[in-house]
Scaffold this motif. Sequence first.
Motif, PDB file in Angstrom:
ATOM      1  N   LYS A 117       0.958  -0.979   0.018  1.00  0.00           N
ATOM      2  CA  LYS A 117       0.217   0.081  -0.046  1.00  0.00           C
ATOM      3  C   LYS A 117       0.905   1.427  -0.233  1.00  0.00           C
ATOM      4  O   LYS A 117       1.838   1.156   0.345  1.00  0.00           O
ATOM      5  CB  LYS A 117      -0.935   0.104   1.089  1.00  0.00           C
ATOM      6  CG  LYS A 117      -0.156   0.184   2.629  1.00  0.00           C
ATOM      7  CD  LYS A 117      -1.452   0.206   3.693  1.00  0.00           C
ATOM      8  CE  LYS A 117      -0.475   0.283   4.874  1.00  0.00           C
ATOM      9  NZ  LYS A 117       0.000   1.665   5.216  1.00  0.00           N
ATOM     10  N   GLN A 118       0.561   2.337  -0.579  1.00  0.00           N
ATOM     11  CA  GLN A 118       1.218   3.534  -0.651  1.00  0.00           C
ATOM     12  C   GLN A 118       0.603   4.484   0.205  1.00  0.00           C
ATOM     13  O   GLN A 118      -0.649   4.799   0.425  1.00  0.00           O
ATOM     14  CB  GLN A 118       1.172   4.009  -2.197  1.00  0.00           C
ATOM     15  CG  GLN A 118       1.474   3.058  -3.277  1.00  0.00           C
ATOM     16  CD  GLN A 118       3.009   2.899  -3.226  1.00  0.00           C
ATOM     17  OE1 GLN A 118       3.780   3.636  -2.899  1.00  0.00           O
ATOM     18  NE2 GLN A 118       3.583   1.557  -3.211  1.00  0.00           N
ATOM     19  N   PRO A 119       1.504   5.508   0.754  1.00  0.00           N
ATOM     20  CA  PRO A 119       2.859   5.219   0.652  1.00  0.00           C
ATOM     21  C   PRO A 119       3.320   4.050   1.667  1.00  0.00           C
ATOM     22  O   PRO A 119       2.720   3.535   2.590  1.00  0.00           O
ATOM     23  CB  PRO A 119       3.524   6.503   1.255  1.00  0.00           C
ATOM     24  CG  PRO A 119       2.538   7.153   2.037  1.00  0.00           C
ATOM     25  CD  PRO A 119       1.162   6.828   1.324  1.00  0.00           C
ATOM     26  N   MET A 120       4.557   3.642   1.361  1.00  0.00           N
ATOM     27  CA  MET A 120       4.937   2.467   1.882  1.00  0.00           C
ATOM     28  C   MET A 120       5.794   2.495   3.525  1.00  0.00           C
ATOM     29  O   MET A 120       6.808   3.560   3.344  1.00  0.00           O
ATOM     30  CB  MET A 120       6.194   1.603   1.118  1.00  0.00           C
ATOM     31  CG  MET A 120       5.390   1.242  -0.190  1.00  0.00           C
ATOM     32  SD  MET A 120       6.548   0.482  -1.378  1.00  0.00           S
ATOM     33  CE  MET A 120       7.863   1.925  -1.787  1.00  0.00           C
ATOM     34  N   THR A 165      14.857   6.046  -0.468  1.00  0.00           N
ATOM     35  CA  THR A 165      14.139   5.951  -1.813  1.00  0.00           C
ATOM     36  C   THR A 165      15.244   5.818  -3.116  1.00  0.00           C
ATOM     37  O   THR A 165      16.422   5.762  -2.933  1.00  0.00           O
ATOM     38  CB  THR A 165      13.333   7.002  -1.977  1.00  0.00           C
ATOM     39  OG1 THR A 165      12.201   6.810  -2.909  1.00  0.00           O
ATOM     40  CG2 THR A 165      13.957   8.345  -2.043  1.00  0.00           C
ATOM     41  N   ARG A 210       6.916   8.222  -9.095  1.00  0.00           N
ATOM     42  CA  ARG A 210       7.953   7.659  -8.442  1.00  0.00           C
ATOM     43  C   ARG A 210       8.619   8.972  -7.524  1.00  0.00           C
ATOM     44  O   ARG A 210       8.279  10.051  -7.799  1.00  0.00           O
ATOM     45  CB  ARG A 210       9.167   7.295  -9.211  1.00  0.00           C
ATOM     46  CG  ARG A 210       8.998   6.184 -10.289  1.00  0.00           C
ATOM     47  CD  ARG A 210       8.989   4.889  -9.456  1.00  0.00           C
ATOM     48  NE  ARG A 210       8.808   3.917 -10.166  1.00  0.00           N
ATOM     49  CZ  ARG A 210       7.315   3.325 -10.579  1.00  0.00           C
ATOM     50  NH1 ARG A 210       6.285   3.890 -10.166  1.00  0.00           N
ATOM     51  NH2 ARG A 210       7.149   2.271 -11.356  1.00  0.00           N
ATOM     52  N   GLU A 248       6.159  12.900  -4.850  1.00  0.00           N
ATOM     53  CA  GLU A 248       6.262  11.959  -5.954  1.00  0.00           C
ATOM     54  C   GLU A 248       5.996  12.742  -7.001  1.00  0.00           C
ATOM     55  O   GLU A 248       5.500  13.654  -7.057  1.00  0.00           O
ATOM     56  CB  GLU A 248       5.524  10.658  -5.543  1.00  0.00           C
ATOM     57  CG  GLU A 248       3.694  10.987  -5.561  1.00  0.00           C
ATOM     58  CD  GLU A 248       3.098  10.162  -5.417  1.00  0.00           C
ATOM     59  OE1 GLU A 248       3.452   8.870  -5.579  1.00  0.00           O
ATOM     60  OE2 GLU A 248       2.037  10.306  -4.681  1.00  0.00           O
ATOM     61  N   THR A 278       5.007  -0.396 -12.128  1.00  0.00           N
ATOM     62  CA  THR A 278       4.244  -0.312 -10.960  1.00  0.00           C
ATOM     63  C   THR A 278       3.830   1.131 -11.154  1.00  0.00           C
ATOM     64  O   THR A 278       4.551   2.007 -11.324  1.00  0.00           O
ATOM     65  CB  THR A 278       5.299  -0.582  -9.753  1.00  0.00           C
ATOM     66  OG1 THR A 278       5.760  -1.794  -9.689  1.00  0.00           O
ATOM     67  CG2 THR A 278       4.377  -0.331  -8.464  1.00  0.00           C
ATOM     68  N   ARG A 280       2.703   3.198  -8.798  1.00  0.00           N
ATOM     69  CA  ARG A 280       3.272   4.148  -7.744  1.00  0.00           C
ATOM     70  C   ARG A 280       4.202   3.654  -7.026  1.00  0.00           C
ATOM     71  O   ARG A 280       4.144   2.321  -6.492  1.00  0.00           O
ATOM     72  CB  ARG A 280       2.009   4.542  -6.824  1.00  0.00           C
ATOM     73  CG  ARG A 280       2.078   5.846  -5.998  1.00  0.00           C
ATOM     74  CD  ARG A 280       0.980   6.041  -5.294  1.00  0.00           C
ATOM     75  NE  ARG A 280       1.061   7.224  -4.520  1.00  0.00           N
ATOM     76  CZ  ARG A 280       0.280   7.733  -3.405  1.00  0.00           C
ATOM     77  NH1 ARG A 280      -0.734   6.879  -3.002  1.00  0.00           N
ATOM     78  NH2 ARG A 280       0.602   8.710  -2.859  1.00  0.00           N
ATOM     79  N   LYS A 281       5.198   4.308  -6.294  1.00  0.00           N
ATOM     80  CA  LYS A 281       6.123   3.886  -5.496  1.00  0.00           C
ATOM     81  C   LYS A 281       6.774   4.955  -4.776  1.00  0.00           C
ATOM     82  O   LYS A 281       7.447   5.898  -5.224  1.00  0.00           O
ATOM     83  CB  LYS A 281       7.430   3.073  -6.177  1.00  0.00           C
ATOM     84  CG  LYS A 281       8.283   2.216  -5.195  1.00  0.00           C
ATOM     85  CD  LYS A 281       9.177   1.615  -6.045  1.00  0.00           C
ATOM     86  CE  LYS A 281      10.176   0.779  -5.069  1.00  0.00           C
ATOM     87  NZ  LYS A 281      11.334   0.135  -5.942  1.00  0.00           N
ATOM     88  N   LEU A 282       6.184   5.176  -3.429  1.00  0.00           N
ATOM     89  CA  LEU A 282       6.352   6.159  -2.481  1.00  0.00           C
ATOM     90  C   LEU A 282       6.720   5.816  -0.936  1.00  0.00           C
ATOM     91  O   LEU A 282       5.859   4.783  -0.563  1.00  0.00           O
ATOM     92  CB  LEU A 282       5.288   7.310  -2.547  1.00  0.00           C
ATOM     93  CG  LEU A 282       5.197   8.556  -1.650  1.00  0.00           C
ATOM     94  CD1 LEU A 282       6.471   9.211  -2.132  1.00  0.00           C
ATOM     95  CD2 LEU A 282       4.183   9.071  -1.607  1.00  0.00           C
ATOM     96  N   ASP A 284       6.572   6.324   3.039  1.00  0.00           N
ATOM     97  CA  ASP A 284       6.221   6.875   4.047  1.00  0.00           C
ATOM     98  C   ASP A 284       7.402   7.388   4.979  1.00  0.00           C
ATOM     99  O   ASP A 284       7.934   6.468   5.685  1.00  0.00           O
ATOM    100  CB  ASP A 284       5.137   6.190   4.917  1.00  0.00           C
ATOM    101  CG  ASP A 284       4.604   6.616   6.216  1.00  0.00           C
ATOM    102  OD1 ASP A 284       5.037   7.771   6.414  1.00  0.00           O
ATOM    103  OD2 ASP A 284       3.395   6.396   6.233  1.00  0.00           O
TER     104      ASP A 284
END
Length: 318
Positions: A117-120, A165, A210, A248, A278, A280-282, A284
């Motif tokens: 789940k985003q953000p990670m 990141t 990203r 992002e 993918t 989304r990749k953000l 937390d």
Amino acid sequence: MKKESKIYIAGHQGLVGSSLIRVLKKDGFQNLIGKSRKELDLTEQSEVNAFFKMERPEYVFLSAAKVGGIHANNTYPAEFIFSNLQIQNNIIDASYRFGVKKLVFLGSSCIYPKFAKQPMDEGQLLDGKLEPTNEPYAVAKIAGIVMCQSYNRQYGTNFISVMPTNLYGPRDNYHPQNSHVLPALIRRFHEAKISNMPEVVIWGTGNPKREFLYSDDMARACIFLMNSYDVTNDARGGEHVNIGSGIEVTIRELAETVQKVVGYSGKLTFDLTKPDGTPRKLLDVSKLHQMGWKHEVDLHDGITLAYQDFIENGATER
């Protein structure tokens, strides 16, 4: 850390390690140790132990790793898992055996599940299946986190893990096949500019998002955590900490920013027949923000600095 503390930066010549050296020197730390691959083979335990026995570093930043993009991970999966496991196992164990006060182990955001789940946030570690294209690298990095926690629990060490990141900056890898997305875009737009190419084609729609962090910001975060994050009283061995900007951008926005910085006046085209990857990749980064640290360099300024480095050092790389 004190200004006179003896500090070992494993991987001091790479993107991450060189940023650590640069920021530490700027902050007044002068007793820094770095060894090239020719001087010290980190995959050989006997060499690593002999080095630690002789030098007796007080603090260690473990940034040495075999890294690369999707092509490199798919082509050399055995090398990625073997080399990274060997390097981190040897350094973490030697740090315990020879009395290192504190160690920072640098991992990667690819440790999180493919469909996290985003953000990670940090709690999602081992909560699902990994992205298959970089699984060997991710498994090695997860092992490093667990190894630090295990040594903390059993031996009372103070070894912490950080998960940056997507990084970029001086000393990045601009190889046409083995580089990550941002340095690859810098090279592509630069070569299109000097060759007067009418267009640059980017795979996919440009919609995936990203997060990116300038490498010196990452270094500042690591030094901040080295000085402030203590896990010696944590019965679980300490949780790793995400390092990122918390901001992002779409691949389209990234490409347009690189295009502007490079000064390429041709057309930017997106090939809709190619996959997006993918969505989304953000990370937390609320945990790090609550500790009192935030990034300083925005994306446009960081890409400008990275492009200057490419012109000076990376343009001839093949």
